[in-house]
Design an enzyme around this catalytic site. Structure first.
Site, PDB file in Angstrom:
ATOM      1  N   SER A  56      55.425  65.166  36.540  1.00  0.00           N
ATOM      2  CA  SER A  56      55.538  65.204  34.842  1.00  0.00           C
ATOM      3  C   SER A  56      55.329  66.229  33.916  1.00  0.00           C
ATOM      4  O   SER A  56      55.381  67.083  33.217  1.00  0.00           O
ATOM      5  CB  SER A  56      53.175  64.960  34.744  1.00  0.00           C
ATOM      6  OG  SER A  56      52.818  64.888  33.624  1.00  0.00           O
ATOM      7  N   GLU A  57      56.759  65.407  32.834  1.00  0.00           N
ATOM      8  CA  GLU A  57      57.606  66.352  32.360  1.00  0.00           C
ATOM      9  C   GLU A  57      56.939  66.824  31.308  1.00  0.00           C
ATOM     10  O   GLU A  57      56.824  67.877  30.815  1.00  0.00           O
ATOM     11  CB  GLU A  57      58.440  65.606  32.057  1.00  0.00           C
ATOM     12  CG  GLU A  57      60.143  65.487  33.147  1.00  0.00           C
ATOM     13  CD  GLU A  57      59.377  64.629  34.470  1.00  0.00           C
ATOM     14  OE1 GLU A  57      59.869  64.972  35.524  1.00  0.00           O
ATOM     15  OE2 GLU A  57      58.595  63.919  33.522  1.00  0.00           O
ATOM     16  N   ASP A  82      68.400  64.653  32.299  1.00  0.00           N
ATOM     17  CA  ASP A  82      67.483  63.030  31.823  1.00  0.00           C
ATOM     18  C   ASP A  82      66.369  62.706  32.362  1.00  0.00           C
ATOM     19  O   ASP A  82      65.695  61.739  31.504  1.00  0.00           O
ATOM     20  CB  ASP A  82      68.482  62.347  33.363  1.00  0.00           C
ATOM     21  CG  ASP A  82      69.878  62.563  33.663  1.00  0.00           C
ATOM     22  OD1 ASP A  82      70.334  63.483  33.693  1.00  0.00           O
ATOM     23  OD2 ASP A  82      70.447  61.547  33.488  1.00  0.00           O
ATOM     24  N   PRO A  86      60.611  62.302  28.903  1.00  0.00           N
ATOM     25  CA  PRO A  86      58.571  62.123  28.421  1.00  0.00           C
ATOM     26  C   PRO A  86      57.868  63.436  28.018  1.00  0.00           C
ATOM     27  O   PRO A  86      56.990  63.699  27.498  1.00  0.00           O
ATOM     28  CB  PRO A  86      58.736  62.250  30.502  1.00  0.00           C
ATOM     29  CG  PRO A  86      59.482  62.121  31.130  1.00  0.00           C
ATOM     30  CD  PRO A  86      61.283  61.771  29.904  1.00  0.00           C
ATOM     31  N   HIS A 126      70.808  61.022  36.191  1.00  0.00           N
ATOM     32  CA  HIS A 126      71.137  61.391  36.287  1.00  0.00           C
ATOM     33  C   HIS A 126      72.433  62.688  36.254  1.00  0.00           C
ATOM     34  O   HIS A 126      73.223  63.500  36.927  1.00  0.00           O
ATOM     35  CB  HIS A 126      71.289  62.163  37.912  1.00  0.00           C
ATOM     36  CG  HIS A 126      70.142  61.611  39.125  1.00  0.00           C
ATOM     37  ND1 HIS A 126      70.237  60.200  39.316  1.00  0.00           N
ATOM     38  CD2 HIS A 126      68.597  62.274  39.675  1.00  0.00           C
ATOM     39  CE1 HIS A 126      68.734  60.188  40.252  1.00  0.00           C
ATOM     40  NE2 HIS A 126      68.561  61.240  40.394  1.00  0.00           N
TER      41      HIS A 126
END
Length: 334
Positions: A56-57, A82, A86, A126
């Site tokens: 969970s960025e 990438d 979030p 990525h």
């Protein structure tokens, strides 16, 4: 040291030096990071100071905001650049604005590390280079090293900075410099002077560019992986080009750029990211504003394509020797 080892060393030096430094992110603890940049930290400093976070960025960045406001110095890793989107709302709305919205009462002494750019055939999710999105946000500092020595010194300086720093690491040069030739073996960092990294504490100041190659005919302004491509292109094509390694995009060392451009009169800007609205456009505008009467030719740009990152055509997407040769010839001919 290669760049991964230098970054790991910076972690160890600062965690030993400052008990307020806390490291967390996806797989950075037990596993030591997907690229091994945090290897051994949990074992040496314990699970309270180096631990794994959920995928969970937004949660990772938001937790770091609370820690930094409390007085800790969170050093967080977003596994790939990438994946940072979030967490972008937290970075823009909270991280970058905290000093301003509290009239300086609170600061955000935190660093957001992330491997960025192409070179590992990671495809669209990525391999992106989103640095321009962060240089546009007031309140953030943006750092992109190109050598192991700079990577360690800049990271330590970023950790000690009272304001938030986004620290992008060009993963294509983690293990060795990259000159853009697909068929040329990479020279190991161990054989280059930039890899002579002290084990102990030192800093490289934020906002201070480096002359990667001295020259008198043309100025190449670039950063990260493209520093090595630009130096190789100048040497392969016999152009007396001066290559500026920006090191930090924000704050920008405009004085070094001005001095070089006024000496050479010709400018080539190189970035790996897509061309439109990239940081290279800002560099071109600044050169035009500050050095217009010293220019002998229009400022030229070489960049990635304006397309989602092409997996199968990665080496064609890179600004490589052929494209830089064409650009160098164009600037010199004008």
């Amino acid at each position: 040291m290669n760049m991964i080892e230098a970054i790991n060393s910076a972690h160890k030096v600062m965690m030993a030096r400052d008990p307020d430094v806390v490291v967390f992110g996806e797989d950075v603890g037990y596993f030591g990071g997907v690229f091994r940049a945090t290897a051994g930290l949990q074992e040496q400093f314990g699970k309270q100071r180096c631990f794994d976070a959920p995928i969970s960025e937004g949660g990772i960045v938001g937790t770091a905001v609370g820690m930094a406001a409390y007085g800790l110095k969170p050093l967080i890793e977003i596994q790939f650049a990438d994946y940072i989107y979030p967490g972008y709302d937290q970075i823009v709305s909270e991280v970058a604005r905290m000093r301003y919205r509290t009239a300086g009462e609170w600061t955000m002494p935190m660093v957001i590390r992330s491997p960025y750019g192409g070179g590992i055939f990671g495809g669209q999710t990525h391999s992106q280079s989103p640095e321009a999105l962060f240089t546009h946000v007031a309140g953030l500092k943006v750092v992109i090293p190109s050598t192991p020595y700079d990577a360690k010194g800049l990271l330590i300086a970023a950790i000690e900075d009272p304001d938030p720093v986004v620290f992008f690491e060009p993963k294509r040069i983690y293990n060795g410099p990259f000159d853009g030739h697909h068929d040329r073996p990479v020279t190991p960092w161990a054989k280059r002077p930039e890899a002579q990294v002290p084990d102990d504490y030192y800093t490289v100041p934020l906002g201070q560019a480096r002359i990667a190659r001295e020259g008198a005919e043309l100025t190449v302004i670039t950063y990260g992986t493209m520093v090595h491509v630009a130096v190789a292109a100048a040497e392969d094509n016999g152009v007396d080009a001066e290559v500026i390694d920006l090191r930090t995009l924000v704050p920008l060392d405009i004085k070094t750029i001005e001095a070089s451009v006024k000496k050479t009169g010709r400018v080539l800007v190189v970035q790996e990211a897509t061309r439109t609205s990239g940081f290279g456009a800002e560099l071109a505008a600044l050169v035009q504003e500050r050095c217009f009467y010293h220019l002998e030719a229009p400022v030229e740009r070489v960049a990635g394509w304006d397309t989602p990152y092409p997996h199968a055509y990665e080496w064609a997407y890179f600004p490589g020797p052929k494209r830089l040769k064409m650009a160098l010839e164009k600037v010199m001919a004008d």
